[in-house]
Design a protein around this motif. Structure first.
Motif, PDB file in Angstrom:
ATOM      1  N   GLN A  45      44.423  44.766  48.178  1.00  0.00           N
ATOM      2  CA  GLN A  45      43.650  45.496  47.311  1.00  0.00           C
ATOM      3  C   GLN A  45      42.425  45.824  48.150  1.00  0.00           C
ATOM      4  O   GLN A  45      41.693  45.027  48.425  1.00  0.00           O
ATOM      5  CB  GLN A  45      43.411  44.872  45.901  1.00  0.00           C
ATOM      6  N   PRO A  46      41.928  47.101  48.120  1.00  0.00           N
ATOM      7  CA  PRO A  46      40.763  47.702  48.880  1.00  0.00           C
ATOM      8  C   PRO A  46      39.514  47.273  48.224  1.00  0.00           C
ATOM      9  O   PRO A  46      39.434  47.333  46.939  1.00  0.00           O
ATOM     10  CB  PRO A  46      40.974  49.199  48.966  1.00  0.00           C
ATOM     11  N   LEU A  47      38.673  47.139  49.166  1.00  0.00           N
ATOM     12  CA  LEU A  47      37.162  46.621  48.710  1.00  0.00           C
ATOM     13  C   LEU A  47      36.329  48.028  49.221  1.00  0.00           C
ATOM     14  O   LEU A  47      36.451  48.343  50.378  1.00  0.00           O
ATOM     15  CB  LEU A  47      36.705  45.519  49.373  1.00  0.00           C
ATOM     16  N   ILE A  48      35.876  48.646  48.336  1.00  0.00           N
ATOM     17  CA  ILE A  48      34.959  49.733  48.717  1.00  0.00           C
ATOM     18  C   ILE A  48      33.544  49.670  48.879  1.00  0.00           C
ATOM     19  O   ILE A  48      32.980  49.168  47.687  1.00  0.00           O
ATOM     20  CB  ILE A  48      35.238  50.768  47.382  1.00  0.00           C
ATOM     21  N   ASP A  49      32.995  50.272  49.810  1.00  0.00           N
ATOM     22  CA  ASP A  49      31.630  50.309  50.011  1.00  0.00           C
ATOM     23  C   ASP A  49      30.989  51.600  49.005  1.00  0.00           C
ATOM     24  O   ASP A  49      31.572  52.655  49.221  1.00  0.00           O
ATOM     25  CB  ASP A  49      31.155  50.893  51.379  1.00  0.00           C
ATOM     26  N   LEU A  50      30.201  51.171  47.984  1.00  0.00           N
ATOM     27  CA  LEU A  50      29.940  52.026  47.069  1.00  0.00           C
ATOM     28  C   LEU A  50      29.157  53.294  47.370  1.00  0.00           C
ATOM     29  O   LEU A  50      28.923  54.478  46.916  1.00  0.00           O
ATOM     30  CB  LEU A  50      29.409  51.338  45.585  1.00  0.00           C
ATOM     31  N   SER A  51      28.211  52.988  48.471  1.00  0.00           N
ATOM     32  CA  SER A  51      27.416  53.997  48.694  1.00  0.00           C
ATOM     33  C   SER A  51      28.101  55.199  49.602  1.00  0.00           C
ATOM     34  O   SER A  51      27.749  56.287  49.561  1.00  0.00           O
ATOM     35  CB  SER A  51      25.989  53.636  49.754  1.00  0.00           C
ATOM     36  N   SER A  52      29.038  54.723  50.431  1.00  0.00           N
ATOM     37  CA  SER A  52      29.774  55.673  51.590  1.00  0.00           C
ATOM     38  C   SER A  52      31.252  56.070  50.692  1.00  0.00           C
ATOM     39  O   SER A  52      31.895  56.933  51.171  1.00  0.00           O
ATOM     40  CB  SER A  52      30.064  55.061  52.752  1.00  0.00           C
ATOM     41  N   GLY A  53      31.717  55.352  49.854  1.00  0.00           N
ATOM     42  CA  GLY A  53      33.037  55.469  49.340  1.00  0.00           C
ATOM     43  C   GLY A  53      34.114  55.101  50.614  1.00  0.00           C
ATOM     44  O   GLY A  53      35.375  55.331  50.168  1.00  0.00           O
ATOM     45  N   ARG A  54      33.718  54.358  51.435  1.00  0.00           N
ATOM     46  CA  ARG A  54      34.676  53.826  52.488  1.00  0.00           C
ATOM     47  C   ARG A  54      35.329  52.497  52.067  1.00  0.00           C
ATOM     48  O   ARG A  54      34.544  51.667  51.653  1.00  0.00           O
ATOM     49  CB  ARG A  54      33.997  53.902  53.930  1.00  0.00           C
ATOM     50  N   ILE A  55      36.425  52.104  52.882  1.00  0.00           N
ATOM     51  CA  ILE A  55      37.168  50.992  52.527  1.00  0.00           C
ATOM     52  C   ILE A  55      36.522  49.969  53.476  1.00  0.00           C
ATOM     53  O   ILE A  55      36.590  50.268  54.644  1.00  0.00           O
ATOM     54  CB  ILE A  55      38.726  51.154  52.835  1.00  0.00           C
ATOM     55  N   THR A  56      35.992  48.992  52.995  1.00  0.00           N
ATOM     56  CA  THR A  56      35.314  47.985  54.019  1.00  0.00           C
ATOM     57  C   THR A  56      36.301  46.640  54.324  1.00  0.00           C
ATOM     58  O   THR A  56      36.332  46.145  55.350  1.00  0.00           O
ATOM     59  CB  THR A  56      34.313  47.137  53.546  1.00  0.00           C
ATOM     60  N   GLY A  57      37.459  46.614  53.511  1.00  0.00           N
ATOM     61  CA  GLY A  57      38.303  45.362  53.505  1.00  0.00           C
ATOM     62  C   GLY A  57      39.336  45.642  52.583  1.00  0.00           C
ATOM     63  O   GLY A  57      39.485  46.557  51.550  1.00  0.00           O
ATOM     64  N   PHE A  58      40.189  44.613  52.580  1.00  0.00           N
ATOM     65  CA  PHE A  58      41.273  44.396  51.522  1.00  0.00           C
ATOM     66  C   PHE A  58      41.135  42.878  51.084  1.00  0.00           C
ATOM     67  O   PHE A  58      41.141  41.825  51.942  1.00  0.00           O
ATOM     68  CB  PHE A  58      42.518  44.816  52.011  1.00  0.00           C
ATOM     69  N   GLU A  59      41.422  42.508  50.013  1.00  0.00           N
ATOM     70  CA  GLU A  59      41.746  41.088  49.269  1.00  0.00           C
ATOM     71  C   GLU A  59      43.183  40.931  49.428  1.00  0.00           C
ATOM     72  O   GLU A  59      44.117  41.879  48.610  1.00  0.00           O
ATOM     73  CB  GLU A  59      41.000  40.859  47.910  1.00  0.00           C
ATOM     74  N   ALA A  60      43.876  39.930  49.801  1.00  0.00           N
ATOM     75  CA  ALA A  60      45.119  39.501  49.818  1.00  0.00           C
ATOM     76  C   ALA A  60      45.370  38.733  48.675  1.00  0.00           C
ATOM     77  O   ALA A  60      44.711  37.951  48.200  1.00  0.00           O
ATOM     78  CB  ALA A  60      45.240  38.587  51.233  1.00  0.00           C
ATOM     79  N   LEU A  61      46.530  39.196  47.780  1.00  0.00           N
ATOM     80  CA  LEU A  61      47.012  38.631  46.689  1.00  0.00           C
ATOM     81  C   LEU A  61      48.153  38.283  46.709  1.00  0.00           C
ATOM     82  O   LEU A  61      48.989  39.319  47.057  1.00  0.00           O
ATOM     83  CB  LEU A  61      46.545  39.741  45.331  1.00  0.00           C
ATOM     84  N   VAL A  62      48.635  37.071  46.291  1.00  0.00           N
ATOM     85  CA  VAL A  62      50.015  36.711  46.570  1.00  0.00           C
ATOM     86  C   VAL A  62      51.034  37.252  45.515  1.00  0.00           C
ATOM     87  O   VAL A  62      50.454  37.337  44.218  1.00  0.00           O
ATOM     88  CB  VAL A  62      50.055  35.167  46.376  1.00  0.00           C
ATOM     89  N   ARG A  63      52.073  37.529  45.786  1.00  0.00           N
ATOM     90  CA  ARG A  63      52.975  38.456  44.968  1.00  0.00           C
ATOM     91  C   ARG A  63      54.362  37.800  45.228  1.00  0.00           C
ATOM     92  O   ARG A  63      54.855  37.276  46.220  1.00  0.00           O
ATOM     93  CB  ARG A  63      53.114  39.759  45.102  1.00  0.00           C
ATOM     94  N   TRP A  64      54.934  37.338  43.955  1.00  0.00           N
ATOM     95  CA  TRP A  64      56.440  36.559  44.041  1.00  0.00           C
ATOM     96  C   TRP A  64      57.412  37.395  43.430  1.00  0.00           C
ATOM     97  O   TRP A  64      57.324  37.747  42.135  1.00  0.00           O
ATOM     98  CB  TRP A  64      56.353  35.453  43.284  1.00  0.00           C
ATOM     99  N   PRO A  65      58.115  38.204  44.157  1.00  0.00           N
ATOM    100  CA  PRO A  65      59.456  38.972  43.625  1.00  0.00           C
ATOM    101  C   PRO A  65      60.522  38.314  43.366  1.00  0.00           C
ATOM    102  O   PRO A  65      61.092  37.511  44.169  1.00  0.00           O
ATOM    103  CB  PRO A  65      59.727  40.159  44.779  1.00  0.00           C
TER     104      PRO A  65
END
Ligand code: C2E
Ligand code: MG
Ligand code: MG
Ligand code: MG
Length: 283
Positions: A45-65
């Motif tokens: 899931q993206p992490l957004i820099d609120l002043s530029s609107g750019r993606i600074t990174g992503f949080e890895a979240l585990v999923r189990w299909p």
């Protein structure tokens, strides 16, 4: 009648406990199997820099299909994984996958990985992280480790030394779900954090709720005083976003921007962003 009721209630209670235990046991067995067959996946899931609107990174979240039940959310199986120790295997595979995937992303994009209390207290976290970084080729400065404040309840010297050693490598440490535990403020004094992630319960209704706004404002000023980044979790509405921007919050994360997605989609998302920024074609 009263007697029959109370006996009935008692055995109903026992039966409910039993059903609960059986559900947990079933999750444990199936989870063990899913880990062995390498079925768990990181979504990002993206992490957004609120002043530029750019993606600074992503949080890895585990999923189990799950073959019958569809995608099972971590809320359902992380607690079982913690109780049974399976969280160590899950944590290890999430760290490996996240570092391997992020190594393919642009150099200014970070990845954040959640750590469980067991992993942090395990005594080998530093060597696990060091080895994983080496194997993936991901520079330490591109890795963030998220720790929920509940885990730090014991302010052990060992945990403190591990966190300092990780930071000395260049890895960043985030306090997750800030404000939901008992001792958020005292942890900020004792442990070396680079980022505070404000729990979504404080973000909810921002713009409509004056109390929520006052609390966010003071957390942001606390962050500025400490020199740490403030990230708002669970941003869902434009009203919440504009309030966070007005208050000077650094970063946001939430369904308003994007839900967590598989790595294949992340790569094209980042490509689109690079295209918008510089008009560059794919390198
Ligand atoms: P978290 O670390 O606080 O992660 C954020 C959670 O909020 C994620 O739930 C995410 O999908 C959800 N979320 C994001 N934006 C929004 C929004 O706008 N609205 C709402 N209502 N929710 C939003 P998810 O993926 O179900 O994960 C739940 C928790 O499970 C995580 O909370 C984290 O504590 C734990 N978890 C997930 N993956 C891992 C893992 O690999 N290891 C460990 N130890 N824990 C994990
Ligand atoms: Mg987290
Ligand atoms: Mg969080
Ligand atoms: Mg949370």
């Amino acid at each position: 009648r009263a007697k029959i009721d109370s006996r009935g209630t008692f055995s109903f209670f026992e039966a409910a406990l039993d059903a609960r235990a059986q559900t947990r046991r079933k999750i444990e067995v199936e989870l063990r199997d899913a880990i062995q067959n390498d079925l768990l996946r990181p979504y990002y899931q993206p992490l957004i820099d609120l002043s530029s609107g750019r993606i600074t990174g992503f949080e890895a979240l585990v999923r189990w299909p799950h073959p019958e039940r569809g995608m099972i959310s971590p809320g359902e199986f992380i607690p079982v994984a913690e109780e049974t120790g399976l969280i160590n295997a899950i944590g290890g595979l999430m760290l490996r996958s996240a570092c391997r995937d992020a190594a393919q992303w642009p150099d200014d994009v970070r990845v954040a990985v959640n750590l469980s209390p067991l992993q942090v207290h395990s005594g080998n976290l530093l060597s696990v992280v060091t080895d994983t970084l080496k194997q993936s080729g991901l520079p330490p400065r591109r890795l963030e480790l998220e720790i929920t404040e509940t885990l730090l309840l014991e302010k052990s010297a060992q945990v403190l030394a591990t966190l300092h050693a990780l930071r000395a490598l260049g890895v960043r440490i985030s306090m997750d779900d800030f404000g939901t535990g008992y001792s958020s403020l005292s942890y900020l004094r004792s442990f070396p954090f680079d980022k505070i992630k404000v729990d979504q319960s404080f973000v909810r209704d921002l713009g409509a709720n004056r109390e929520a706004q006052a609390i966010i404002r003071s957390i942001i000023s606390l962050g500025k005083g400490l020199g740490v980044t403030i990230t708002a979790e669970g941003v869902e509405t434009e009203a919440e976003l504009s309030c966070l921007r007005a208050e000077g919050c650094d970063e946001g994360q939430g369904f308003l921007f994007s839900k967590a997605r598989p790595n294949t989609e992340i790569v094209s998302l980042l490509r689109a962003q690079r295209g918008v920024d510089g008009g560059e074609t794919d390198a």
